[in-house]
Design a protein around this motif. Structure first.
Motif, PDB file in Angstrom:
ATOM      1  N   UNK B 117       0.840  -1.201   0.000  1.00  0.00           N
ATOM      2  CA  UNK B 117       0.000   0.000   0.000  1.00  0.00           C
ATOM      3  C   UNK B 117       0.872   1.246   0.000  1.00  0.00           C
ATOM      4  N   UNK B 118       1.903   1.225   0.825  1.00  0.00           N
ATOM      5  CA  UNK B 118       2.772   2.413   0.859  1.00  0.00           C
ATOM      6  C   UNK B 118       3.500   2.610  -0.460  1.00  0.00           C
ATOM      7  N   UNK B 119       3.846   1.499  -1.087  1.00  0.00           N
ATOM      8  CA  UNK B 119       4.486   1.584  -2.395  1.00  0.00           C
ATOM      9  C   UNK B 119       3.550   2.272  -3.405  1.00  0.00           C
ATOM     10  N   UNK B 120       2.274   1.845  -3.376  1.00  0.00           N
ATOM     11  CA  UNK B 120       1.298   2.421  -4.298  1.00  0.00           C
ATOM     12  C   UNK B 120       1.023   3.886  -3.996  1.00  0.00           C
ATOM     13  N   UNK B 121       0.954   4.181  -2.685  1.00  0.00           N
ATOM     14  CA  UNK B 121       0.705   5.573  -2.303  1.00  0.00           C
ATOM     15  C   UNK B 121       1.884   6.450  -2.722  1.00  0.00           C
ATOM     16  N   UNK B 122       3.054   5.869  -2.663  1.00  0.00           N
ATOM     17  CA  UNK B 122       4.227   6.615  -3.103  1.00  0.00           C
ATOM     18  C   UNK B 122       4.168   6.825  -4.617  1.00  0.00           C
ATOM     19  N   UNK B 123       3.717   5.789  -5.309  1.00  0.00           N
ATOM     20  CA  UNK B 123       3.592   5.875  -6.762  1.00  0.00           C
ATOM     21  C   UNK B 123       2.666   7.020  -7.157  1.00  0.00           C
ATOM     22  N   UNK B 124       1.561   7.163  -6.441  1.00  0.00           N
ATOM     23  CA  UNK B 124       0.640   8.259  -6.765  1.00  0.00           C
ATOM     24  C   UNK B 124       0.994   9.523  -5.985  1.00  0.00           C
ATOM     25  N   UNK B 125       2.114   9.489  -5.311  1.00  0.00           N
ATOM     26  CA  UNK B 125       2.674  10.644  -4.607  1.00  0.00           C
ATOM     27  C   UNK B 125       1.783  11.163  -3.490  1.00  0.00           C
ATOM     28  N   UNK B 126       1.087  10.251  -2.825  1.00  0.00           N
ATOM     29  CA  UNK B 126       0.194  10.689  -1.753  1.00  0.00           C
ATOM     30  C   UNK B 126       0.401   9.888  -0.463  1.00  0.00           C
ATOM     31  N   UNK B 143      -8.921  11.110  -6.857  1.00  0.00           N
ATOM     32  CA  UNK B 143      -8.811  10.342  -8.081  1.00  0.00           C
ATOM     33  C   UNK B 143      -7.519   9.523  -8.093  1.00  0.00           C
ATOM     34  N   UNK B 144      -6.457  10.093  -7.568  1.00  0.00           N
ATOM     35  CA  UNK B 144      -5.196   9.355  -7.544  1.00  0.00           C
ATOM     36  C   UNK B 144      -5.265   8.191  -6.562  1.00  0.00           C
ATOM     37  N   UNK B 145      -5.991   8.403  -5.455  1.00  0.00           N
ATOM     38  CA  UNK B 145      -6.175   7.299  -4.500  1.00  0.00           C
ATOM     39  C   UNK B 145      -7.005   6.189  -5.151  1.00  0.00           C
ATOM     40  N   UNK B 146      -8.023   6.624  -5.892  1.00  0.00           N
ATOM     41  CA  UNK B 146      -8.869   5.629  -6.565  1.00  0.00           C
ATOM     42  C   UNK B 146      -8.027   4.797  -7.518  1.00  0.00           C
ATOM     43  N   UNK B 147      -7.095   5.437  -8.173  1.00  0.00           N
ATOM     44  CA  UNK B 147      -6.218   4.739  -9.107  1.00  0.00           C
ATOM     45  C   UNK B 147      -5.291   3.774  -8.350  1.00  0.00           C
ATOM     46  N   UNK B 148      -4.733   4.267  -7.244  1.00  0.00           N
ATOM     47  CA  UNK B 148      -3.848   3.420  -6.440  1.00  0.00           C
ATOM     48  C   UNK B 148      -4.616   2.206  -5.946  1.00  0.00           C
ATOM     49  N   UNK B 149      -5.867   2.426  -5.540  1.00  0.00           N
ATOM     50  CA  UNK B 149      -6.697   1.327  -5.044  1.00  0.00           C
ATOM     51  C   UNK B 149      -6.920   0.289  -6.148  1.00  0.00           C
ATOM     52  N   UNK B 150      -7.180   0.811  -7.379  1.00  0.00           N
ATOM     53  CA  UNK B 150      -7.428  -0.110  -8.491  1.00  0.00           C
ATOM     54  C   UNK B 150      -6.163  -0.902  -8.824  1.00  0.00           C
ATOM     55  N   UNK B 151      -4.999  -0.266  -8.661  1.00  0.00           N
ATOM     56  CA  UNK B 151      -3.750  -0.930  -9.032  1.00  0.00           C
ATOM     57  C   UNK B 151      -3.305  -1.958  -8.001  1.00  0.00           C
ATOM     58  N   UNK B 152      -3.840  -1.834  -6.780  1.00  0.00           N
ATOM     59  CA  UNK B 152      -3.368  -2.682  -5.687  1.00  0.00           C
ATOM     60  C   UNK B 152      -3.544  -4.170  -5.993  1.00  0.00           C
ATOM     61  N   UNK B 153      -4.607  -4.501  -6.708  1.00  0.00           N
ATOM     62  CA  UNK B 153      -4.859  -5.924  -6.973  1.00  0.00           C
ATOM     63  C   UNK B 153      -4.127  -6.410  -8.221  1.00  0.00           C
TER      64      UNK B 153
END
Lengths: 342, 277, 298
Positions: B117-126, B143-153
């Motif tokens: 999760x932290x990796x993804x949040x870092x990816x979306x810079x949040x 919107x960036x969180x929504x994207x990070x959430x979608x990418x998590x799986x």
């Protein structure tokens, strides 16, 4: 929220609920006495005595449950399936209806126990405010202009029905002769009396509350036992009881509900229970609750409680309940006509 | 993963949303479904995701018919126009959701979830917003969180429904360039729905123009601009004087050398050419 | 907060437009005080006074009488039965209510309007009718009454009938509370959960339910309050058997009719206490909810 938590709570609740509900079941024999609303204290006293009596005689433990409510409503509940082994009412139409509805009670129920199957009677008397300021002595006074008379609704309560019929019978007897002239006189008199009624309460207890708690009215017409109880429980020293010159005999009929006892196998107990009411022991308890016992010896013993009063009966003077129902209380009957005219 | 739809039809009552639509989305491309509202583009996206069932036709994921594959097994990432973040969960929990609902055997350990999760949040810079709730974020952040959430799986396909539709103009521009860069980094097959020509032409490798439930034209942004196949396309991509431009050839001088660069690819388009530099 | 902040604007920043004294924007003092006094008096008379009266009457004859009235076997049985009826009907209505609200808010189907109307039915029919329908169905002359009697199933004039009547009158509370909430939330979050790999069950527990939990709790509390306080419908199906089928409200009426005022009010005070506890929980929930809301938007 942990996902499975609510299910566990639900399951626990249901288990608890089922557990609680099973607490009500007893293994011993039970009887259910469905009765009218003011007889609770009486039967509460009768039960331990009868249960002991039955245990001594047969060795069987018995539990007797009581259900009380408006007399006609209770009768309807029994008709709808409330499993009463015995019913103890304050007017016989409420037992007759069970003969008509589904044949729950045999048509000859009056013949199965002494005194037309009524272990006690009572009568309609007056309750006035302390010192009787309006000088109310007899039924004729109730028709005096300007007086406020409280009676329960004759259409919906046995108490009110007896009051109405008592007034009617009084007027009939005053004229002395039968026939249409007497009927007209009675109608005239009852109309005047009802014109003095400010509110018609649904039941006996409602009328009592109106008179005693809300302070409405100069006189309350109600059963003798009720009048005594009010004097003791509601306002000691606030009211006086007045016995009119003549009143109605209001026997309280009892019957075994045949269909139910056959199904539950409790006829023996139910019959013994009702018979017990006619024994000297049962009659004593009845007298102690200000109902007039049938047993002459017991009546004599409690004579101080029951001033002698001349009474007439529905069967004797008014031609029986069936005729009375039809003539007076059916829709559009004499009672309706009087009320509309008022 | 490649996606193919064949002869898709879908109507809602009397309204025909999709009328015999067939399309191919090659693996790794970023494709825009472009058209006016009501043209069927969102419906198509939802049918690909499995959120909507087609009346007839098939959806092929990696060549396999996905008609009987449940949404949750299609391994698609879906980004909703209004984000659809779980409002009662923190940003962290939103992103972790897809990992936490996995069947017990496939579920990563808590430490693994934390790391991912932290990796993804870092990816979306949040990453700094991990403990906040959606209501506390700006539209662009959501919107960036929504994207990070979608990418998590780790979806095989990323589907975005009007991803920038609810944002103001400035944030839109920033975010779409960011999306392009993200795509270049991840190379995940992506389809996004938009009604904004500029957005489609600027971000997508390929543009699918739709109208009244039919496909009008498919092509690179440059193709649809320079060779519009129908009057509708010509009209719809007509951007007057501020349309997209493509760098075709460039000469770059460096320490006396001249580098002559030729760009054969048609995408991506540049949003702006700074002539002053 | 906004209003409080506005009051702290330093004097002078508003210039000569003195808002506080402007006759166009402010009611006269007398009007304000009259309204305030009126509403307080109204509140005191209609809500506070009866509540106080219940407790005063209950304790009129002292604690001894009070405790005797409450520990009377019939009273205890009434308390038990009331709690039992609530314990069965509230969870069932919780489940039915959520299911109905979910179906109505999230799906389109034929007969949806009819279902909504049906859910409101218990609110619109008189409680007496609500009781009589069960007599009509399960009574000796009712539809399934004879069949039930043959199999020795007691429904009306027994605990199941009381539970049925209670469920009927309390049915709308949970569903009514949830429908607008769920409708406002739409389906997107659930779709998002499904796309992310959640099963329908997971989406429901982790997304749908937490989103409506405050409304749900509120509905449950209202449902419970009504379940414990219901009189009319239960009165019809109870049979009034002492110690077996009398609930608290029925027991109060009986005691009152027996001139046993102290006991009647003592039992009534238990009902009032249950209501107060319910209100306290409700207030606590609202407070928690407000805090949660504030935390998520600050």
């Amino acid at each position: 929220m942990p996902p499975r938590h609510p299910i566990r709570i639900l399951a626990a609740t249901l288990v608890l609920a089922v557990g609680l509900s099973s607490l009500g079941h007893a293994t011993e024999s039970t009887l259910l006495n469905v009765s009218y609303d003011v007889s609770r204290e009486l039967y509460k006293d009768i039960h331990p005595t009868f249960v002991a009596h039955w245990k001594a005689k047969t060795g069987e433990s018995l539990t007797i449950n009581q259900s009380h409510g408006g007399s006609s409503k209770q009768a309807m509940s029994v008709a709808a399936g409330l499993e009463a082994d015995v019913i103890t009412m304050n007017q016989s139409p409420d037992i007759d209806i069970l003969v008509e509805r589904g044949g729950l009670v045999a048509a000859d129920w009056r013949k199965r126990l002494p005194h037309d199957a009524s272990p006690y009677t009572t009568t309609s008397v007056f309750l006035v405010r302390k010192g009787n300021p309006k000088q109310i002595r007899d039924w004729s006074d109730l028709a005096r202009p300007g007086l406020a008379v409280i009676v329960p609704n004759p259409k919906t309560s046995g108490n009110g029905r007896f009051t109405y019929l008592a007034a009617w019978g009084y007027a009939l007897q005053r004229v002395g002769a039968g026939g249409t002239a007497a009927d007209a006189a009675a109608r005239e008199f009852v109309s005047k009396l009802l014109a003095n009624v400010p509110v018609l309460d649904g039941g006996g207890r409602g009328a009592t509350t109106t008179f005693t708690q809300r302070g409405v009215g100069d006189v309350l017409v109600t059963f003798e036992n009720e009048a005594v109880l009010i004097g003791k429980e509601v306002g000691e020293g606030k009211f006086d009881i007045v016995y009119p010159s003549v009143s109605i005999d209001a026997p309280a009929p009892v019957a075994v509900v045949d269909k139910v006892v056959e199904k539950r196998g409790t006829r023996k107990q139910a019959q013994a229970y009702l018979e017990f009411l006619f024994t000297p022991e049962g009659q004593e308890i009845i007298a102690r609750h200000y109902f007039r016992p049938r047993d002459p010896a017991v009546l004599k013993k409690y004579a101080a409680r029951f001033p002698a009063i001349r009474t007439f009966s529905v069967d004797g003077l008014l031609g029986g309940w069936k005729a009375v129902q039809q003539a007076h209380f059916a829709d559009g009957g004499i009672y309706d006509q009087i009320i509309v005219r008022k | 993963m490649s996606i193919e739809v064949k002869n898709i039809r879908k109507s809602f009552g009397n309204f025909v949303a999709l009328d015999d639509v067939s399309l191919e989305f090659p693996s790794g491309e970023l494709v825009a479904l472009l058209g006016p509202s009501g043209c069927g583009k969102t419906t198509l996206l939802r049918i690909i995701a499995g959120l909507e069932a087609a009346d007839s036709g098939t959806v092929l994921l990696e060549g396999d018919d996905a008609s009987d594959t449940h949404v949750r097994e299609r391994q698609v990432g879906f980004v909703f126009q209004h984000y659809a973040l779980f409002r009662h969960m923190s940003v962290f929990e939103n992103v972790a959701f897809g990992l936490r609902v996995k069947p017990r055997r496939q579920r990563p350990s808590e430490a693994e979830i934390q790391r991912k999760v932290h990796e993804l949040l870092t990816l979306v810079q949040l990453d700094f917003l991990a403990d906040r709730y959606p209501a506390q974020l700006s539209g662009g952040q959501r919107q960036r969180i929504a994207l990070a959430r979608a990418l998590a799986v780790e979806p095989r396909v990323l589907l975005l429904d009007e991803p920038f539709g609810a944002l103001d103009a400035k944030v839109r521009k920033e975010l779409r360039q960011w999306l392009r860069r993200l795509h270049d980094e991840l190379h995940i097959t992506s389809i996004f729905v938009t009604h904004d020509q500029e957005e489609a032409l600027e971000v997508a490798d390929r543009v699918v123009l739709m109208n009244h439930g039919r496909i009008e034209q498919t092509g690179t942004p440059r193709e649809v601009v320079e060779q519009p196949g129908t009057a509708f396309v010509a009209d719809f991509v007509n951007l007057d004087d501020h349309g997209p431009a493509w760098l075709v050839e460039a000469k770059i001088r460096h320490r006396g050398y001249v580098l002559h660069a030729v760009n054969d690819a048609d995408s991506p388009a540049l949003s702006r050419i700074d002539l002053a530099a | 907060m906004a209003a409080a902040a506005a009051l702290h604007v330093p004097a002078g920043t508003l210039g000569h437009f003195d808002y506080q004294a402007s006759p166009a924007t402010r009611e006269a003092n007398w009007l304000r005080w009259t309204l305030l006094t009126l509403s307080l008096a109204f509140f005191a008379f209609f809500l506070l006074l009866p509540l106080v009266a219940v407790f005063v009457e209950a304790l009129r004859k002292g604690w001894g009488t009070y405790l005797t009235a409450l520990t009377d076997p019939d009273a205890l049985s009434a308390i038990r039965l009331t709690l039992l009826a609530a314990a069965i009907s509230v969870p069932l209505n919780l489940v039915f209510g959520i299911a109905a609200a979910w179906a109505i808010a999230k799906f389109e189907f034929r007969g949806k309007q009819f279902l909504i109307t049906l859910i409101d039915l218990p609110f619109s029919v008189s409680p007496v009718i609500a009781g009589l329908v069960w007599v009509l169905i399960f009574g000796a002359q009712g539809w399934v009454g004879p069949w039930a009697a043959e199999h020795d199933l007691k429904v009306i004039f027994a605990v199941p009938g009381i539970v049925l009547a209670t469920i009927f009158v309390t049915f709308p509370f949970v569903a009514r509370e949830l429908i607008p909430l769920m409708e406002a939330q739409g389906r997107e979050e659930e779709e998002a959960a499904i796309v992310l790999g959640a099963t329908g069950w997971q989406a429901f527990w982790r997304v749908t339910l937490p989103n409506v939990k405050w409304g749900l709790l509120y509905g449950v509390i209202l449902c419970n309050a009504r379940a414990m306080g219901e009189f009319g419908a239960v009165s019809v199906v109870s049979g009034h058997i002492r110690g077996l089928t009398n609930t608290l409200p029925l027991h109060v009426e009986i005691l009152y009719n027996e001139y046993n005022f102290a006991a009647a009010f003592a039992v009534a005070s238990i009902l009032a206490l249950l209501a107060l506890v319910t209100l306290a929980i409700k207030t606590f929930i609202e407070y928690q909810h407000a805090r949660a809301m504030a935390a998520s938007t600050e």
